[in-house]
Design an enzyme around this catalytic site. Structure first.
Site, PDB file in Angstrom:
ATOM      1  N   LYS A 115      22.530   2.668  22.456  1.00  0.00           N
ATOM      2  CA  LYS A 115      23.738   2.346  22.825  1.00  0.00           C
ATOM      3  C   LYS A 115      25.222   1.939  22.395  1.00  0.00           C
ATOM      4  O   LYS A 115      25.866   3.068  22.576  1.00  0.00           O
ATOM      5  CB  LYS A 115      23.517   1.558  24.453  1.00  0.00           C
ATOM      6  CG  LYS A 115      22.570   1.658  25.226  1.00  0.00           C
ATOM      7  CD  LYS A 115      22.413   1.098  26.309  1.00  0.00           C
ATOM      8  CE  LYS A 115      21.242   0.917  28.089  1.00  0.00           C
ATOM      9  NZ  LYS A 115      21.720  -0.045  28.382  1.00  0.00           N
ATOM     10  N   LYS A 199      15.302  11.866  28.589  1.00  0.00           N
ATOM     11  CA  LYS A 199      15.072  11.452  29.858  1.00  0.00           C
ATOM     12  C   LYS A 199      15.562  11.848  31.117  1.00  0.00           C
ATOM     13  O   LYS A 199      16.369  12.038  30.922  1.00  0.00           O
ATOM     14  CB  LYS A 199      15.705   9.708  29.964  1.00  0.00           C
ATOM     15  CG  LYS A 199      14.456   8.648  30.272  1.00  0.00           C
ATOM     16  CD  LYS A 199      14.516   7.129  30.196  1.00  0.00           C
ATOM     17  CE  LYS A 199      14.642   6.402  31.236  1.00  0.00           C
ATOM     18  NZ  LYS A 199      15.056   5.391  30.821  1.00  0.00           N
ATOM     19  N   LYS A 202      20.781  10.639  35.746  1.00  0.00           N
ATOM     20  CA  LYS A 202      21.714  10.708  36.411  1.00  0.00           C
ATOM     21  C   LYS A 202      22.706  11.900  35.743  1.00  0.00           C
ATOM     22  O   LYS A 202      23.688  12.199  35.992  1.00  0.00           O
ATOM     23  CB  LYS A 202      22.435   9.417  37.040  1.00  0.00           C
ATOM     24  CG  LYS A 202      22.926   8.384  36.618  1.00  0.00           C
ATOM     25  CD  LYS A 202      24.074   8.187  37.215  1.00  0.00           C
ATOM     26  CE  LYS A 202      24.997   7.096  35.930  1.00  0.00           C
ATOM     27  NZ  LYS A 202      26.158   6.236  36.075  1.00  0.00           N
TER      28      LYS A 202
END
Ligand code: TRP
Length: 335
Positions: A115, A199, A202
């Site tokens: 991240k 994955k 959104k």
């Protein structure tokens, strides 16, 4: 006094635009656990702000995720449903656990590395100690079982290490139970319909990569029709799917929704073209997802109701949190 009672805790970050990955990877599993165990489900807004969130959007997303819980079948009379920041004990225990966890342990966390990207110096300190707060979420309630995606396994191992070190350092054997991960075997990850190695998310730019819970029947069938596959037919064995991620993903989704093992699905469909599976898949997705989407739309338009659900959950969670934190403070020697 032995206490063998199972207590389930899980957290979900407040994101807008809930999709099939949220449903199959988390919500559906939460609902089945609710049938047999005491469960606490938390919208983890403090985790969300480890990367910048637009304040107005954050509020909306907290409510939307709450609506997602309910639309999928969670019952706020059975399970405790609340948002993390409304119970300040999470942050307080988080601090105590910051002082238990070791730098070396956090330096091993692969999710932080992913991240934070190439420029770690620019990541927030919150993102770095994110796993400690997650441990606090779980340990604050002395939860014993934690349903999570496979990507959270390392964080859960860290939580166990923290619990053990706390118990040892403070000579409080068995005070914190060591929580067990509940990781779904067949579908711990729903992948993008356009790239079987990514994955479902959104934030993927194209909407064709995901099935949103609010998609219409028409959207769903279009997206499944367009989903990437390869030119080979459906194989006989799971082994032959190893290098065919898109094919595997569609079969996995089908297997999960129809509660049929992948092996059985292959037995029934081997040798057929993917267009055949896609049609079946569209049907079952529409049947399962559209009612959830409808409920979700109804709920998201009733903000007052959602706020009431969170308030009731907060009251129940607070009671447990206060009681446990009081003991923790005593153990640590805080006045
Ligand atoms: N880190 C988890 C995720 O991104 C969310 C989370 C926060 C969580 N606290 C938790 C999950 C406690 C389980 C238990 O998926």
């Amino acid at each position: 006094m032995s206490n063998n009672k199972k207590l389930v805790f899980s957290g979900v970050q407040p994101t807008g635009n809930l999709h099939l990955g949220n449903y199959l990877g988390a919500f559906k599993n939460f609902v089945s656990l609710q049938k047999e165990s005491e469960c606490i489900y938390c919208v983890v807004d403090l985790h969300a702000i480890t990367v910048f969130q637009d304040p107005k959007k954050l509020k909306e997303n907290i409510l939307e995720t709450t609506a997602g819980f309910l639309a999928s079948g969670l019952d706020s009379n059975k399970s405790i449903i609340f948002n993390q920041s409304s119970v300040s004990e999470h942050a307080e225990l988080g601090w105590i656990l910051n002082c238990v966890a070791r730098l070396g342990w956090l330096n091993r966390m692969t999710q932080f590395k992913d991240k934070a990207g190439s420029d770690k110096e620019k990541a927030s300190v919150g993102l770095y100690i994110y796993p400690n707060l997650m441990a606090a979420d779980i340990l604050l309630y002395k939860a014993t079982h934690v349903p999570v995606g496979a990507d959270q396994k390392q964080h859960l191992e860290l939580c166990r290490d923290i619990a053990q070190k706390f118990n040892n350092d403070f000579k409080s054997k068995n005070f914190f139970p060591l929580p067990e991960p509940l990781i779904q075997k067949n579908i711990s990850r729903v992948m993008s319909l356009r790239d079987g190695l990514k994955k479902m998310s959104k934030s993927e730019e194209s909407d064709y990569g995901r099935i949103n819970l609010k998609d219409t029947a028409d959207d769903i069938s279009k997206k499944i029709k367009k989903a990437k596959t390869d030119s080979l037919p459906i194989p006989e064995s799971e082994k032959e799917l190893e290098k065919r991620p898109e094919a595997l993903n569609l079969l996995n989704i089908y297997s999960d929704i129809t509660k049929t093992s992948l092996k059985k699905v292959l037995e029934e469909t081997k040798g057929k073209e993917f267009s055949y599976l896609k049609e079946r898949l569209s049907e079952v997705l529409i049947e399962t997802i559209c009612p959830v989407g409808k409920k979700l739309k109804e709920l998201t338009s009733d903000k007052t109701y959602l706020e009431e659900v969170l308030k009731k959950g907060r009251e129940k969670a607070s009671k447990k949190a206060e009681e446990n934190l009081k003991k923790i403070r005593e153990i640590v020697g805080l006045l």
